[in-house]
Design an enzyme around this catalytic site. Structure first.
Site, PDB file in Angstrom:
ATOM      1  N   LYS A 142      30.064  -5.646  27.144  1.00  0.00           N
ATOM      2  CA  LYS A 142      31.299  -6.365  27.298  1.00  0.00           C
ATOM      3  C   LYS A 142      32.424  -5.608  27.693  1.00  0.00           C
ATOM      4  O   LYS A 142      33.175  -5.889  28.286  1.00  0.00           O
ATOM      5  CB  LYS A 142      31.565  -7.005  25.691  1.00  0.00           C
ATOM      6  CG  LYS A 142      32.953  -7.746  25.421  1.00  0.00           C
ATOM      7  CD  LYS A 142      32.958  -9.153  26.268  1.00  0.00           C
ATOM      8  CE  LYS A 142      34.260  -9.833  25.846  1.00  0.00           C
ATOM      9  NZ  LYS A 142      35.353  -9.041  25.390  1.00  0.00           N
ATOM     10  N   GLN A 168      45.793   2.258  20.414  1.00  0.00           N
ATOM     11  CA  GLN A 168      45.002   1.533  21.580  1.00  0.00           C
ATOM     12  C   GLN A 168      45.616   0.415  21.992  1.00  0.00           C
ATOM     13  O   GLN A 168      45.333  -0.320  23.127  1.00  0.00           O
ATOM     14  CB  GLN A 168      43.492   1.389  21.528  1.00  0.00           C
ATOM     15  CG  GLN A 168      43.172   0.183  20.583  1.00  0.00           C
ATOM     16  CD  GLN A 168      41.639   0.411  20.486  1.00  0.00           C
ATOM     17  OE1 GLN A 168      41.047   1.269  19.801  1.00  0.00           O
ATOM     18  NE2 GLN A 168      40.908  -0.616  20.949  1.00  0.00           N
ATOM     19  N   GLY A 204      29.171  -2.189  23.030  1.00  0.00           N
ATOM     20  CA  GLY A 204      28.697  -3.298  23.789  1.00  0.00           C
ATOM     21  C   GLY A 204      29.108  -3.335  25.196  1.00  0.00           C
ATOM     22  O   GLY A 204      30.364  -2.726  25.731  1.00  0.00           O
ATOM     23  N   GLY A 217      28.036 -10.599  18.400  1.00  0.00           N
ATOM     24  CA  GLY A 217      27.841  -9.581  19.217  1.00  0.00           C
ATOM     25  C   GLY A 217      27.971  -8.180  18.379  1.00  0.00           C
ATOM     26  O   GLY A 217      27.250  -7.279  18.706  1.00  0.00           O
ATOM     27  N   HIS A 218      28.864  -8.093  17.617  1.00  0.00           N
ATOM     28  CA  HIS A 218      29.081  -6.957  16.786  1.00  0.00           C
ATOM     29  C   HIS A 218      27.617  -6.889  15.974  1.00  0.00           C
ATOM     30  O   HIS A 218      27.088  -5.596  15.857  1.00  0.00           O
ATOM     31  CB  HIS A 218      30.035  -7.060  15.597  1.00  0.00           C
ATOM     32  CG  HIS A 218      31.384  -7.236  16.400  1.00  0.00           C
ATOM     33  ND1 HIS A 218      32.128  -8.158  16.330  1.00  0.00           N
ATOM     34  CD2 HIS A 218      32.169  -6.167  16.968  1.00  0.00           C
ATOM     35  CE1 HIS A 218      33.474  -7.815  16.731  1.00  0.00           C
ATOM     36  NE2 HIS A 218      33.364  -6.732  17.118  1.00  0.00           N
ATOM     37  N   GLY A 238      36.748  -5.243  13.574  1.00  0.00           N
ATOM     38  CA  GLY A 238      36.544  -6.315  12.605  1.00  0.00           C
ATOM     39  C   GLY A 238      36.571  -7.850  13.372  1.00  0.00           C
ATOM     40  O   GLY A 238      36.395  -7.676  14.691  1.00  0.00           O
ATOM     41  N   HIS A 259      31.618 -10.936  14.905  1.00  0.00           N
ATOM     42  CA  HIS A 259      30.768 -12.019  15.483  1.00  0.00           C
ATOM     43  C   HIS A 259      29.539 -11.479  15.885  1.00  0.00           C
ATOM     44  O   HIS A 259      29.226 -10.374  15.419  1.00  0.00           O
ATOM     45  CB  HIS A 259      31.576 -12.564  16.521  1.00  0.00           C
ATOM     46  CG  HIS A 259      31.968 -11.468  17.808  1.00  0.00           C
ATOM     47  ND1 HIS A 259      31.054 -10.971  18.257  1.00  0.00           N
ATOM     48  CD2 HIS A 259      32.945 -11.143  18.001  1.00  0.00           C
ATOM     49  CE1 HIS A 259      31.549  -9.956  19.331  1.00  0.00           C
ATOM     50  NE2 HIS A 259      32.969 -10.376  18.958  1.00  0.00           N
ATOM     51  N   SER A 261      33.969 -12.810  21.553  1.00  0.00           N
ATOM     52  CA  SER A 261      35.112 -11.787  21.311  1.00  0.00           C
ATOM     53  C   SER A 261      35.720 -12.318  20.291  1.00  0.00           C
ATOM     54  O   SER A 261      36.091 -13.530  19.755  1.00  0.00           O
ATOM     55  CB  SER A 261      35.918 -11.853  22.775  1.00  0.00           C
ATOM     56  OG  SER A 261      37.231 -11.283  22.358  1.00  0.00           O
ATOM     57  N   ARG A 278      38.746 -12.274  19.932  1.00  0.00           N
ATOM     58  CA  ARG A 278      40.036 -12.928  20.553  1.00  0.00           C
ATOM     59  C   ARG A 278      39.849 -14.594  20.698  1.00  0.00           C
ATOM     60  O   ARG A 278      40.757 -14.964  20.876  1.00  0.00           O
ATOM     61  CB  ARG A 278      40.474 -12.029  21.861  1.00  0.00           C
ATOM     62  CG  ARG A 278      41.271 -10.865  21.619  1.00  0.00           C
ATOM     63  CD  ARG A 278      42.050 -10.171  22.856  1.00  0.00           C
ATOM     64  NE  ARG A 278      42.525  -9.032  22.497  1.00  0.00           N
ATOM     65  CZ  ARG A 278      42.236  -7.719  22.443  1.00  0.00           C
ATOM     66  NH1 ARG A 278      41.043  -7.666  22.376  1.00  0.00           N
ATOM     67  NH2 ARG A 278      42.935  -6.969  22.105  1.00  0.00           N
TER      68      ARG A 278
HETATM   69  P1  AMP Z   1      35.697  -4.588  19.018  1.00  0.00           P
HETATM   70  O1  AMP Z   1      35.693  -4.933  17.584  1.00  0.00           O
HETATM   71  O2  AMP Z   1      36.069  -5.750  19.917  1.00  0.00           O
HETATM   72  O3  AMP Z   1      36.490  -3.246  19.350  1.00  0.00           O
HETATM   73  O4  AMP Z   1      34.127  -4.356  19.509  1.00  0.00           O
HETATM   74  C1  AMP Z   1      33.417  -3.404  18.693  1.00  0.00           C
HETATM   75  C2  AMP Z   1      32.307  -3.003  19.644  1.00  0.00           C
HETATM   76  O5  AMP Z   1      31.335  -4.292  19.529  1.00  0.00           O
HETATM   77  C3  AMP Z   1      32.609  -2.649  21.040  1.00  0.00           C
HETATM   78  O6  AMP Z   1      31.381  -1.750  21.391  1.00  0.00           O
HETATM   79  C4  AMP Z   1      32.238  -3.994  21.877  1.00  0.00           C
HETATM   80  O7  AMP Z   1      31.804  -3.616  23.221  1.00  0.00           O
HETATM   81  C5  AMP Z   1      31.152  -4.726  21.248  1.00  0.00           C
HETATM   82  N1  AMP Z   1      31.354  -6.202  21.273  1.00  0.00           N
HETATM   83  C6  AMP Z   1      32.233  -6.744  21.614  1.00  0.00           C
HETATM   84  N2  AMP Z   1      31.829  -8.160  21.616  1.00  0.00           N
HETATM   85  C7  AMP Z   1      30.611  -8.113  22.093  1.00  0.00           C
HETATM   86  C8  AMP Z   1      29.641  -9.006  22.706  1.00  0.00           C
HETATM   87  N3  AMP Z   1      30.030 -10.274  23.014  1.00  0.00           N
HETATM   88  N4  AMP Z   1      28.420  -8.587  22.655  1.00  0.00           N
HETATM   89  C9  AMP Z   1      27.871  -7.178  22.519  1.00  0.00           C
HETATM   90  N5  AMP Z   1      28.777  -6.403  21.891  1.00  0.00           N
HETATM   91  C10 AMP Z   1      30.323  -6.736  21.837  1.00  0.00           C
END
Ligand code: AMP
Length: 287
Positions: A150, A61, A148, A36-37, A31, A34, A188, A190
């Protein structure tokens, strides 16, 4: 978009949907969404008949209780964004749905992948990632899984998980490029915890990676690492590591090995950021 909070009805829905819509794509997230997601959602929509996103802040995790406590939660705007991107299904489970009574904790043999970089700095992190992704894959049974770059090491770990659980033939892993802000900072969840002053400093992380890429052909990897650590420290980061690694094993790159990736983890105040850049010219790069 259909929202499920429990596992069984979702699995039943997807069994029917698979027959009607074709291959299922899955984007697991924590959640605070952004662009990226959303880029992963769009890739899934382009490649599959039905896209499932999950939002679950997985407690197993987090090796740092404070990080979990402060992890951003923005569920209402997340739902709006997913609808806007055309996501078909959102799985939004409580902890007890993902880890029901009697859930068996397995030990995943991740080999050296778990001992280096994020594995070394976040003990138990990748076991927790495998635990949640294993369970989510059991519920969603996707044909395509989108993640990602990332989280470079996480992508390698999930590739290994698919092998370990005999899913490699059934679920294809797609690693998608890192989306960045205009100034280069990797998007991110964060980032929203950064103060304006730290947000301004944060751009150094991607700049340092680009500097490594520019000098990679002419400078030994260990020298590049040391220079980058100095640059980030001078910019105000507390550096966990800068590593130029083989991009398949993540072990330190031997001079002359072209399969290179530069990975960095460093904190600004309480916010820990990671980023990476693939250095071999034949591979896709981000930034
Ligand atoms: P998270 O919510 O941080 O666990 O990320 C969920 C998915 O989104 C994971 O596969 C991440 O690698 C991907 N992700 C996070 N940040 C980015 C980004 N800036 N660009 C592309 N994918 C991303």
């Amino acid at each position: 978009m259909v929202i499920f909070k429990t596992a069984r009805p979702l699995t039943a829905f997807l069994a029917d949907a698979r027959a009607a819509s074709g291959p299922i794509g899955f984007v697991p997230t924590m959640g605070a969404l952004h662009e990226g997601h959303l880029s992963l959602i769009r890739q899934s929509k382009a490649a599959t008949g039905l896209t499932v996103c999950s939002i679950f802040v997985n407690p197993t995790q987090f090796n740092n209780a404070d990080d979990l406590k402060h992890y951003p939660v923005t569920i209402e705007s997340d739902i709006e964004m997913l609808i806007g991107a055309g996501c078909d299904v959102l799985f939004l489970p409580p902890v007890a749905e993902v880890y029901p009574a009697g859930h068996e904790k397995l030990r995943y043999d991740l080999g050296a992948l778990e001992a280096v970089l994020e594995g070394a700095y976040r003990p138990g992190h990748f076991q927790g990632v495998c635990e949640v992704v294993d369970r989510l894959l059991e519920i969603v049974e996707p044909d395509h899984l989108f993640m990602g770059q990332k989280d470079f090491q996480q992508c390698l770990v999930i590739g290994r998980l698919l092998d370990l659980t005999n899913r490699a033939g059934r679920t294809a892993l797609h690693v998608e490029p890192t989306l960045r802000e205009k100034d280069g900072l990797a998007m991110s969840s964060r980032n929203r915890r950064l103060t304006p002053a730290d947000r301004a400093k944060a751009i150094r992380m991607s700049q340092v990676l680009v500097g490594i890429r520019d000098r990679f052909a002419s400078t030994p990897p260990r020298t590049l690492e040391q220079t980058a650590i100095t640059e980030l420290t001078e910019a105000g980061f507390k550096v966990d590591y800068v590593s130029i690694s083989n991009r398949h094993t993540l072990l330190p790159l031997e001079p002359g090995d072209p399969a290179a990736v530069a990975l960095v983890a460093a904190s600004l105040g309480p916010v820990r950021l990671i980023d990476n850049l693939v250095l071999d010219s034949s591979a896709p790069t981000a930034g």
